[in-house]
Scaffold this motif. Structure first.
Motif, mmCIF file in Angstrom:
data_model
loop_
_atom_site.group_PDB
_atom_site.id
_atom_site.type_symbol
_atom_site.label_atom_id
_atom_site.label_comp_id
_atom_site.label_asym_id
_atom_site.label_seq_id
_atom_site.Cartn_x
_atom_site.Cartn_y
_atom_site.Cartn_z
ATOM 1 N N GLU A 132 14.259 13.558 -6.453
ATOM 2 C CA GLU A 132 15.055 12.971 -5.374
ATOM 3 C C GLU A 132 14.584 13.466 -4.017
ATOM 4 O OE1 GLU A 132 19.763 12.256 -4.242
ATOM 5 O OE2 GLU A 132 19.176 12.840 -6.272
ATOM 6 N N SER A 133 14.274 14.756 -3.924
ATOM 7 C CA SER A 133 13.855 15.316 -2.634
ATOM 8 C C SER A 133 12.477 14.810 -2.230
ATOM 9 C CB SER A 133 13.856 16.844 -2.714
ATOM 10 O OG SER A 133 15.158 17.332 -2.945
ATOM 11 N N PHE A 134 11.543 14.730 -3.180
ATOM 12 C CA PHE A 134 10.222 14.179 -2.877
ATOM 13 C C PHE A 134 10.356 12.729 -2.407
ATOM 14 C CE2 PHE A 134 7.873 17.682 -4.637
ATOM 15 C CZ PHE A 134 6.576 17.532 -4.173
ATOM 16 N N ALA A 135 11.138 11.934 -3.128
ATOM 17 C CA ALA A 135 11.300 10.523 -2.760
ATOM 18 C C ALA A 135 11.926 10.387 -1.377
ATOM 19 C CB ALA A 135 12.165 9.809 -3.800
ATOM 20 N N LYS A 136 12.887 11.234 -1.098
ATOM 21 C CA LYS A 136 13.539 11.201 0.213
ATOM 22 C C LYS A 136 12.540 11.510 1.315
ATOM 23 C CE LYS A 136 17.568 13.128 2.629
ATOM 24 N NZ LYS A 136 18.704 14.086 2.529
ATOM 25 N N ALA A 137 11.725 12.537 1.103
ATOM 26 C CA ALA A 137 10.747 12.916 2.114
ATOM 27 C C ALA A 137 9.667 11.852 2.287
ATOM 28 C CB ALA A 137 10.110 14.258 1.733
ATOM 29 N N LEU A 138 9.176 11.290 1.187
ATOM 30 C CA LEU A 138 8.094 10.303 1.257
ATOM 31 C C LEU A 138 8.588 8.956 1.790
ATOM 32 C CD1 LEU A 138 6.437 11.269 -2.127
ATOM 33 C CD2 LEU A 138 5.402 11.553 0.135
ATOM 34 N N ALA A 139 9.781 8.545 1.376
ATOM 35 C CA ALA A 139 10.352 7.308 1.925
ATOM 36 C C ALA A 139 10.640 7.468 3.404
ATOM 37 C CB ALA A 139 11.632 6.942 1.173
ATOM 38 N N GLY A 140 11.015 8.683 3.795
ATOM 39 C CA GLY A 140 11.256 8.956 5.209
ATOM 40 C C GLY A 140 10.007 8.836 6.057
ATOM 41 N N LYS A 141 8.839 8.883 5.414
ATOM 42 C CA LYS A 141 7.568 8.700 6.123
ATOM 43 C C LYS A 141 7.042 7.269 6.005
ATOM 44 C CE LYS A 141 7.012 12.839 7.751
ATOM 45 N NZ LYS A 141 6.987 13.086 9.222
ATOM 46 N N ILE A 290 -0.493 9.229 7.287
ATOM 47 C CA ILE A 290 0.928 9.529 7.221
ATOM 48 C C ILE A 290 1.665 8.393 7.884
ATOM 49 C CG2 ILE A 290 2.757 11.115 7.912
ATOM 50 C CD1 ILE A 290 0.728 13.359 7.775
ATOM 51 N N ALA A 291 2.356 7.622 7.047
ATOM 52 C CA ALA A 291 3.026 6.416 7.538
ATOM 53 C C ALA A 291 4.178 6.770 8.461
ATOM 54 C CB ALA A 291 3.532 5.589 6.357
ATOM 55 N N GLU A 292 4.529 5.829 9.305
ATOM 56 C CA GLU A 292 5.687 5.990 10.175
ATOM 57 C C GLU A 292 6.946 5.532 9.458
ATOM 58 O OE1 GLU A 292 5.799 7.413 13.132
ATOM 59 O OE2 GLU A 292 3.669 7.871 12.890
ATOM 60 N N PRO A 293 8.115 6.048 9.852
ATOM 61 C CA PRO A 293 9.365 5.589 9.244
ATOM 62 C C PRO A 293 9.489 4.078 9.337
ATOM 63 C CG PRO A 293 9.762 7.540 10.562
ATOM 64 C CD PRO A 293 8.334 7.136 10.815
ATOM 65 N N ALA A 294 9.977 3.464 8.241
ATOM 66 C CA ALA A 294 9.936 2.006 8.138
ATOM 67 C C ALA A 294 11.225 1.312 8.505
ATOM 68 C CB ALA A 294 9.563 1.616 6.709
ATOM 69 N N THR A 295 12.331 2.015 8.613
ATOM 70 C CA THR A 295 13.597 1.340 8.831
ATOM 71 C C THR A 295 14.365 1.966 9.971
ATOM 72 O OG1 THR A 295 14.910 2.750 7.402
ATOM 73 C CG2 THR A 295 13.742 0.946 6.336
ATOM 74 N N ALA A 296 15.299 1.174 10.486
ATOM 75 C CA ALA A 296 16.092 1.641 11.612
ATOM 76 C C ALA A 296 17.084 2.719 11.222
ATOM 77 C CB ALA A 296 16.843 0.456 12.238
ATOM 78 N N THR A 297 17.343 2.903 9.947
ATOM 79 C CA THR A 297 18.329 3.891 9.528
ATOM 80 C C THR A 297 17.745 5.289 9.429
ATOM 81 O OG1 THR A 297 17.835 3.449 7.214
ATOM 82 C CG2 THR A 297 19.630 2.197 8.208
ATOM 83 N N LEU A 298 16.426 5.414 9.544
ATOM 84 C CA LEU A 298 15.823 6.722 9.358
ATOM 85 C C LEU A 298 16.163 7.739 10.445
ATOM 86 C CD1 LEU A 298 12.308 5.762 8.009
ATOM 87 C CD2 LEU A 298 14.179 6.857 6.783
#
Length: 358
Positions: A132-141, A290-298
């Motif tokens: 969960e923590s890895f996914a949160k960090a990677l999705a956040g990027k 390193i991708a940028e955050p993809a959504t406005a909720t980040l």
């Protein structure tokens, strides 16, 4: 010919029992679009696929076609074919791309950069927290997190991406109109709302054991890499990792205790050349960008992280001091600190202390 007429021909080709993906590709290679397959007639089809050609003309899937077209006419539900410009280009790179994809949610996500996360259904509590923590960090990027909606690591990966306000894709082994397993129904509905649920199987397809390994090639095929969190040596997760290697994707694995059965699959992959991963930054650096955050909720998640980093300060801080400074519970802090550690922003020190790294 309108859009649904062309789609009906694709559905007719793919809904006939006994005409699998390999046979479909032979027919399409010989005749072009499905309409041309049926226009060519029995004799021409027999010259390509032999006696199975009789199935093309003797079996009538009209009822299933009508049901599928009605399903695809509803908001948020789509059917993509190999001929569609919106079909994900990453799947076109694999040896056996599905002729048709049924999608609930945002079909555009299938064309965005994604990382597959897979692992044991019988995960340890630590494994679930790590996933969960890895996914949160990677999705956040900005990476879409791709998994299979199974219990255990898959579900934890989807939850982490959703918690970050990021994107997640669930590739399932049933029809897109069925939610399996039942225990993940609420999670599946959240994914359909915020991400996408994808299946190559016709509507109404129940949970059949042989279908789940088949969907693994789509999980890896949609991704730029596969991260295995926990896995037994002969698990389906290793099948996904093997497929990823065959498809030219990166393979990552998180090591665990030498005494843990669900760590041995990851250790096996590392011995075979998978990248050993300790933090989310390891994955991002290996992927090259390193991708940028993809959504406005980040920014909300970013604000929470910044507040916790501010509470840490720049000197080593004990957990007790951090509880007092932040007024947050120990349980919440441990989860968030692990997320920050995986993102390469915090280091754990001896004596239950933490050090900010930036």
């Amino acid at each position: 010919m309108n859009e649904f007429e062309g789609l009906a021909a694709w559905l007719r080709l793919t809904l006939i029992p006994g005409i699998g993906g390999e046979t479909q590709r032979k027919l399409l290679a010989a005749f072009g679009l499905p309409e041309a397959v049926f226009s060519a007639g029995r004799l021409a089809a027999r010259s390509v696929i032999g006696e199975r050609a009789e199935l093309l003309f003797d079996f009538d899937p009209s009822e299933a076609i009508d049901r599928s077209l009605a399903w695809a006419s509803q908001p948020g539900q789509h059917i993509l074919t190999l001929a569609d410009s919106a079909y994900p280009s990453t799947l076109l790179e694999i040896a056996d791309p599905p002729s048709v994809l049924y999608i609930r949610g945002n079909a555009e996500l299938l064309r965005q950069r994604g990382l597959a996360m897979v692992g044991s259904r019988n995960a340890t509590p630590q494994g679930l927290q790590t996933a969960e923590s890895f996914a949160k960090a990677l999705a956040g990027k900005g990476l879409s997190i791709i998994s299979g909606l199974a219990l255990g690591i898959d579900a934890a990966a989807h939850r982490g991406a959703l918690a970050a306000g990021g994107n997640t894709i669930a590739v399932i082994g049933t029809g897109a109109d069925r939610l399996y397993p039942a225990r993940n129904k609420e999670l599946a509905l959240a994914i359909a709302e915020q991400g996408a649920i994808v299946s190559e199987f016709p509507l109404g397809t129940p949970a059949i054991a042989s279908n789940f390994p088949r969907r693994n090639r789509i999980i890896s095929g949609l991704s730029c890499g596969v991260l295995v969190v926990e896995a037994a040596p002969e698990s389906g997760s290793l099948i996904t990792a093997r497929l990823a290697g065959e498809q030219g994707r990166e393979v990552f694995a998180i090591p665990g205790s030498i005494h843990s059965p669900v760590a041995r699959g990851c250790h096996k992959l590392i011995k075979q050349g998978a990248k050993l991963v300790e933090t989310a930054m390891d994955v991002l650096e290996e992927l090259g960008t390193i991708a940028e955050p993809a959504t406005a909720t980040l920014p909300v998640a970013a604000t929470e992280e910044n507040a916790l980093l501010a509470a840490l300060g720049h000197d080593p801080c004990s957990l007790d001091d951090l509880v007092e400074r932040s007024r947050l519970s120990i349980e919440y802090l441990l989860t968030e600190l692990l997320t920050l550690e995986l993102a390469g922003l915090v280091a754990t020190l001896p004596g239950n202390r933490y050090q900010r790294l930036n």
